[in-house]
Each structure stands twice: as C-alpha cells, then as structure tokens.
Design a protein around this motif. Structure first.
Motif, PDB file in Angstrom:
ATOM      1  N   PRO A  18       0.936  -1.087   0.168  1.00 54.27           N
ATOM      2  CA  PRO A  18       0.066  -0.212   0.261  1.00 54.27           C
ATOM      3  C   PRO A  18       0.944   1.290   0.167  1.00 54.27           C
ATOM      4  N   ALA A  19       0.317   2.232  -0.793  1.00 54.24           N
ATOM      5  CA  ALA A  19       1.184   3.614  -0.739  1.00 54.24           C
ATOM      6  C   ALA A  19       1.684   3.990   0.831  1.00 54.24           C
ATOM      7  N   ILE A  20       0.965   3.883   1.691  1.00 53.63           N
ATOM      8  CA  ILE A  20       1.278   4.399   2.887  1.00 53.63           C
ATOM      9  C   ILE A  20       2.412   3.761   3.579  1.00 53.63           C
ATOM     10  N   GLN A  21       2.747   2.518   3.251  1.00 54.91           N
ATOM     11  CA  GLN A  21       3.796   1.730   3.721  1.00 54.91           C
ATOM     12  C   GLN A  21       5.199   2.397   3.175  1.00 54.91           C
ATOM     13  N   TYR A  22       5.199   2.746   1.831  1.00 56.44           N
ATOM     14  CA  TYR A  22       6.299   3.384   1.402  1.00 56.44           C
ATOM     15  C   TYR A  22       6.895   4.686   2.231  1.00 56.44           C
ATOM     16  N   VAL A  23       5.582   5.390   2.532  1.00 56.89           N
ATOM     17  CA  VAL A  23       5.886   6.589   3.482  1.00 56.89           C
ATOM     18  C   VAL A  23       6.340   6.389   4.869  1.00 56.89           C
ATOM     19  N   VAL A  24       5.902   5.351   5.391  1.00 57.70           N
ATOM     20  CA  VAL A  24       6.270   4.887   6.891  1.00 57.70           C
ATOM     21  C   VAL A  24       7.952   4.416   6.609  1.00 57.70           C
ATOM     22  N   GLU A  25       8.068   3.553   5.634  1.00 49.83           N
ATOM     23  CA  GLU A  25       9.438   3.227   5.261  1.00 49.83           C
ATOM     24  C   GLU A  25      10.257   4.387   5.230  1.00 49.83           C
ATOM     25  N   GLU A  26      10.109   5.280   4.680  1.00 49.52           N
ATOM     26  CA  GLU A  26      10.767   6.510   4.437  1.00 49.52           C
ATOM     27  C   GLU A  26      11.208   7.145   5.765  1.00 49.52           C
ATOM     28  N   ALA A  27      10.201   7.301   6.574  1.00 46.15           N
ATOM     29  CA  ALA A  27      10.468   7.919   7.843  1.00 46.15           C
ATOM     30  C   ALA A  27      11.418   7.337   8.706  1.00 46.15           C
ATOM     31  N   ALA A  28      11.319   5.739   8.600  1.00 48.52           N
ATOM     32  CA  ALA A  28      12.171   4.911   9.405  1.00 48.52           C
ATOM     33  C   ALA A  28      13.469   4.814   8.890  1.00 48.52           C
ATOM     34  N   ALA A  29      13.608   4.869   7.649  1.00 47.90           N
ATOM     35  CA  ALA A  29      14.982   5.150   6.829  1.00 47.90           C
ATOM     36  C   ALA A  29      15.720   6.321   7.359  1.00 47.90           C
ATOM     37  N   ALA A  30      14.991   7.266   7.635  1.00 50.44           N
ATOM     38  CA  ALA A  30      15.596   8.551   8.189  1.00 50.44           C
ATOM     39  C   ALA A  30      15.865   8.550   9.571  1.00 50.44           C
ATOM     40  N   GLY A  31      15.557   7.532  10.095  1.00 47.86           N
ATOM     41  CA  GLY A  31      15.812   7.632  11.691  1.00 47.86           C
ATOM     42  C   GLY A  31      14.501   7.944  12.587  1.00 47.86           C
ATOM     43  N   LEU A  32      13.539   8.298  12.057  1.00 42.70           N
ATOM     44  CA  LEU A  32      12.103   8.680  12.798  1.00 42.70           C
ATOM     45  C   LEU A  32      11.297   7.459  13.020  1.00 42.70           C
ATOM     46  N   SER A  33      11.709   7.073  14.234  1.00 42.27           N
ATOM     47  CA  SER A  33      10.953   5.556  14.811  1.00 42.27           C
ATOM     48  C   SER A  33       9.634   5.793  15.265  1.00 42.27           C
ATOM     49  N   ASP A  34       9.071   7.274  15.499  1.00 43.74           N
ATOM     50  CA  ASP A  34       7.967   7.376  16.276  1.00 43.74           C
ATOM     51  C   ASP A  34       7.173   8.239  15.298  1.00 43.74           C
ATOM     52  N   VAL A  35       6.103   7.336  14.786  1.00 44.28           N
ATOM     53  CA  VAL A  35       5.079   7.972  13.948  1.00 44.28           C
ATOM     54  C   VAL A  35       3.701   7.879  14.302  1.00 44.28           C
ATOM     55  N   LEU A  36       3.195   9.268  13.828  1.00 43.87           N
ATOM     56  CA  LEU A  36       1.743   9.525  14.437  1.00 43.87           C
ATOM     57  C   LEU A  36       1.057   9.700  13.179  1.00 43.87           C
ATOM     58  N   MET A  37       0.089   9.121  12.838  1.00 46.64           N
ATOM     59  CA  MET A  37      -0.598   9.162  11.771  1.00 46.64           C
ATOM     60  C   MET A  37      -2.120   9.877  11.986  1.00 46.64           C
ATOM     61  N   VAL A  38      -2.348  10.867  11.325  1.00 47.76           N
ATOM     62  CA  VAL A  38      -3.502  11.638  11.678  1.00 47.76           C
ATOM     63  C   VAL A  38      -4.745  10.998  10.628  1.00 47.76           C
ATOM     64  N   THR A  39      -5.750  10.363  11.011  1.00 45.88           N
ATOM     65  CA  THR A  39      -6.611   9.591  10.477  1.00 45.88           C
ATOM     66  C   THR A  39      -8.040  10.209  10.676  1.00 45.88           C
ATOM     67  N   GLY A  40      -9.091   9.670   9.939  1.00 45.20           N
ATOM     68  CA  GLY A  40     -10.493  10.126   9.993  1.00 45.20           C
ATOM     69  C   GLY A  40     -11.211   8.900   9.985  1.00 45.20           C
ATOM     70  N   ARG A  41     -12.726   9.044   9.665  1.00 43.60           N
ATOM     71  CA  ARG A  41     -13.500   7.974   9.723  1.00 43.60           C
ATOM     72  C   ARG A  41     -13.067   6.833   8.541  1.00 43.60           C
ATOM     73  N   ASN A  42     -13.429   5.730   8.729  1.00 45.39           N
ATOM     74  CA  ASN A  42     -13.253   4.804   7.898  1.00 45.39           C
ATOM     75  C   ASN A  42     -11.780   4.617   7.433  1.00 45.39           C
ATOM     76  N   LYS A  43     -10.680   4.734   8.562  1.00 43.08           N
ATOM     77  CA  LYS A  43      -9.302   4.698   8.232  1.00 43.08           C
ATOM     78  C   LYS A  43      -8.887   3.334   9.041  1.00 43.08           C
ATOM     79  N   ARG A  44      -9.621   2.557   9.621  1.00 40.33           N
ATOM     80  CA  ARG A  44      -9.328   1.565  10.490  1.00 40.33           C
ATOM     81  C   ARG A  44      -8.200   0.577   9.582  1.00 40.33           C
ATOM     82  N   PRO A  45      -8.294   0.496   8.485  1.00 39.02           N
ATOM     83  CA  PRO A  45      -7.478  -0.595   7.702  1.00 39.02           C
ATOM     84  C   PRO A  45      -5.918  -0.072   8.031  1.00 39.02           C
ATOM     85  N   LEU A  46      -5.696   1.180   8.085  1.00 41.91           N
ATOM     86  CA  LEU A  46      -4.390   1.649   8.240  1.00 41.91           C
ATOM     87  C   LEU A  46      -3.823   1.105   9.509  1.00 41.91           C
ATOM     88  N   GLU A  47      -4.820   1.349  10.644  1.00 38.24           N
ATOM     89  CA  GLU A  47      -4.176   0.642  11.723  1.00 38.24           C
ATOM     90  C   GLU A  47      -4.023  -0.932  11.845  1.00 38.24           C
TER      91      GLU A  47
END
Length: 307
Positions: free
Chosen positions: A40-69
């Motif tokens: 999924p597209a979102i995994q590429y983004v989290v991988e980028e953050a982790a590769a830059a040393g950012l190990s704490d990720v907050l996702m700002v979500t909305g309704r119907n976004k449970r599949p992200l979690e």
C-alpha cells in the motif's frame, strides 16, 4: 560556533483525506491503502520515515481509516497460517510493516485542511521539531530527501521544506516559495510562501512538495491562522508567517524561524492523481528485480504491437 539542535525522532503523516479522486475505489478503502505494485502507498511513506531515523510515527486519520491501523498491527492468524505452510518469504513481508516503527494514531474529527491536521499532532509532538510526510508523494529510497532535510534542520534550526522545480504553467497547483541562495547548492533560504498562485503572481517555479521538517513554534502559529484558500487552514500560510515573523523578511530562530528549503532533483512518484498513480506503478514495477525484466518485455510488446 554552530548551535546544536535537538535530534528529530517523530514523524507525522496526515491521512484523513477522503480520496474522492479515486472513487469508487476509495468508497470503502482508504486511498492510502491503494496498492503500488504489492505494497500500500502508505507503507512506502512509513518506510521512508524509518529509514531517516524517525522511529516514532503519528498518523492523523479520520473515519473509515481503520485498515491503516490494521495494516501496521500484527496479524497473528495470518502469521500462524504462513508459519504452518513454511512460507518464510511471505511471513517476513507480513511482519515487515508491523516492525517498521512505533505507530500512534489520532483522529482529525473535522477535515479543515493540512494545517489543522498538523495541529492535531501537537499533544503527541510536544516541544520538539518533527517531520511531516504526505502520503501522495512517494520519494524513491535511493534519493534520501528526508534525511537531508533533517540534517539541515539540525544544523540551522527552524523549519525545512522540500522544494522541486516545476513547469511555470503548473505552479498554480502547488504552494510556491520565494527564496534566496545559501552556501549549499541544494539549500535555499525561504523568504516567502504563497499557496497555489497564478503563474503571473508566482515568485519562482519552486513548488512545495509533501515533505516538511517543522519547528514546534508552528503549532502556535497554526492556532492563530485563519482559514485560507479553499476555506481550509493552510500549512503554507503558517510557514509564511514563520519565515517573515521578525519583520525583516527572514524569520529568526527565537521566533520559530528561519525557514529553509531543500531543492529536490531526485525521483518522486505522485500517487495523488490517477494518471500519475498508474505511471508510478509502471516505473516501480520496471525497476523491481523480481518483476522488471518480464514486465518490461511485455510492456515493450504491448506498446509496439497493440497500441
């Protein structure tokens, strides 16, 4: 002597959008979960953050976004089934997403723009600089843009935005920066920002793309920022205030500035548009060792024989 600045460890990913450009696919599936090849597209983004040393990720979500979690959580039933089959390869892929970073979630109850989504992260971020990554922009891991931005922020303080040269006819689709050069060829000092200007009013052809490293002073500015273009609280408007806050046209560190820009010339895949989304899939598939050779052979044949 250069002042040392706090090490950045937190990333914020706004993911509350409705994805209306991809309807009906996004009627029940978050746009961030649309696959780009086999992730999924979102995994590429989290991988980028982790590769830059950012190990704490907050996702700002909305309704119907449970599949992200669910995607970044463990799936013990699936892992157990793959273990019983002895399918170590797929098991590793399933576990990879849950091991990338420490994930947190907060809901943006009222969709009032990117600036408001960033403001929702204030209780989690606190008084620390942090990164913001937009899910529509996928940056090729061979071009470590975010790591460079973190480096510049730790060196100069303030905030850092990602900029990219675009055709002047397309600048009305982006936030646009007025800049002045620095000693680094890929770094500029931002002296002004305007959201989606007409070509004649654009101060440059440098467009703001979806990566930011922000000073926490941005939260105070966002709280005071009135809705702008589109009736939304624009992050660009808040950064404009930080850039010029001291009245001289270049915000100082005490007031939350300065604002620098890293001019990116690498590989970027725009998945926010249907056509660019398809082009991103083709480009990434062609570059995969396991898919590329056969896919490129088919693609050449299709283009020459069937079109």
């Amino acid at each position: 002597m250069t002042q040392a600045h706090p090490r950045i460890s937190k990333a914020v990913i706004p993911a509350a959008g409705l994805g209306t450009r991809f309807l009906p696919a996004t009627k029940a599936t978050p746009k961030e979960m649309l696959p780009v090849v086999d992730k999924p597209a979102i995994q590429y983004v989290v991988e980028e953050a982790a590769a830059a040393g950012l190990s704490d990720v907050l996702m700002v979500t909305g309704r119907n976004k449970r599949p992200l979690e669910d995607h970044f959580d463990r799936n013990y039933e699936l892992e157990s089934a793959l273990t019983k089959k002895g399918d170590a390869g797929r098991l590793a892929k399933v576990q990879e997403s849950s091991d990338l970073a420490t994930m947190h979630y907060v809901r943006q109850g009222d969709p009032r723009g990117l600036g408001h989504a960033v403001l929702c992260a204030a209780p989690h971020v606190g008084d620390e600089p942090f990164a913001v990554l937009l899910g529509d922009d996928l940056i090729d891991p061979r071009d470590p843009l975010l790591a460079r931005m973190v480096e510049i922020q730790e060196l100069h303080g303030g905030s850092v935005i990602a900029l990219m040269e675009v055709d002047p006819d397309h600048i009305h689709m982006y936030g646009c920066a007025a800049v002045e050069p620095t000693a680094d060829s890929d770094v500029v000092r931002v002296t002004g920002l305007v959201e989606k200007p007409e070509r004649a009013e654009a101060p440059s052809n440098l467009a703001v793309i979806g990566r930011y490293v922000l000073d926490p002073a941005v939260f105070g500015v966002l709280r005071e920022t009135a809705p702008g273009r589109g009736g939304e609280i624009q992050l660009t408007d808040a950064l404009q205030k930080l850039a010029v806050r001291d009245g001289s046209g270049a915000g100082d560190e005490k007031s939350g500035g300065p604002v620098h820009g890293v001019v990116f010339k690498g590989r970027r895949y725009d998945t926010g548009d249907r056509g660019d989304y398809l082009r991103a899939i083709v480009r990434l598939a062609c570059e995969r060792e396991d898919l590329g050779p056969d896919f490129q052979t088919w693609l050449r044949r299709y283009v020459t024989e069937e079109m």
